[in-house]
Design a protein around this motif. Structure first.
Motif, short mmCIF file in Angstrom:
data_model
loop_
_atom_site.label_atom_id
_atom_site.label_comp_id
_atom_site.label_asym_id
_atom_site.label_seq_id
_atom_site.Cartn_x
_atom_site.Cartn_y
_atom_site.Cartn_z
N THR A 46 0.82 -1.21 0.00
CA THR A 46 0.00 0.00 0.00
C THR A 46 0.86 1.26 0.00
OG1 THR A 46 -1.78 -1.14 1.16
CG2 THR A 46 -1.79 1.26 1.26
N LEU A 47 1.85 1.31 0.86
CA LEU A 47 2.69 2.50 0.96
C LEU A 47 3.46 2.73 -0.34
CD1 LEU A 47 3.68 4.86 2.65
CD2 LEU A 47 5.50 3.37 3.49
N THR A 48 3.98 1.68 -0.93
CA THR A 48 4.72 1.80 -2.19
C THR A 48 3.85 2.42 -3.27
OG1 THR A 48 5.99 -0.16 -1.60
CG2 THR A 48 6.03 0.50 -3.91
N VAL A 49 2.61 1.98 -3.35
CA VAL A 49 1.67 2.52 -4.35
C VAL A 49 1.43 4.00 -4.10
CG1 VAL A 49 -0.71 2.43 -5.18
CG2 VAL A 49 0.57 0.31 -4.79
N TYR A 50 1.20 4.38 -2.85
CA TYR A 50 0.92 5.78 -2.55
C TYR A 50 2.14 6.67 -2.74
CZ TYR A 50 -3.82 5.02 -1.09
OH TYR A 50 -5.16 4.72 -1.08
N ILE A 51 3.32 6.17 -2.44
CA ILE A 51 4.55 6.93 -2.68
C ILE A 51 4.70 7.17 -4.19
CG2 ILE A 51 7.08 6.84 -2.62
CD1 ILE A 51 5.95 7.54 0.11
N ARG A 52 4.45 6.15 -4.99
CA ARG A 52 4.53 6.31 -6.44
C ARG A 52 3.54 7.36 -6.94
NH1 ARG A 52 4.44 1.13 -8.24
NH2 ARG A 52 2.18 1.05 -8.14
N ARG A 53 2.32 7.34 -6.41
CA ARG A 53 1.31 8.32 -6.81
C ARG A 53 1.73 9.74 -6.41
NH1 ARG A 53 -4.26 5.15 -5.17
NH2 ARG A 53 -4.08 3.53 -6.76
#
Length: 68
Positions: free
Chosen positions: A29-36
């Motif tokens: 989840t965090l990886t996805v939000y950091i990418r966004r």
């Protein structure tokens, strides 16, 4: 941004953003939000200079990268 130039572990970040029981939907989840976030704030999201990944440690808000 409250902790400039300080490396924060994924657990520290998630603990501040999600519920106190730490019931996260997915470990990525965090990886996805950091990418966004990077796609919105970085000049070149593929080579970020503001949100830095520190391998095996976490992420850092890099104040030196601002304004490049």
């Amino acid at each position: 941004m409250e902790n400039p130039d300080q490396v924060l572990s994924p657990e520290q970040i998630l603990g501040r953003l999600w519920d106190c029981r730490e019931d996260y939907v997915d470990p990525n989840t965090l990886t996805v939000y950091i990418r966004r976030l990077r796609t919105k704030i970085e000049d070149n999201p593929g080579k970020p200079d503001r949100i830095i990944t520190v391998r095996r440690m976490g992420y850092k808000w890099n104040t030196a990268g601002r304004g490049k």
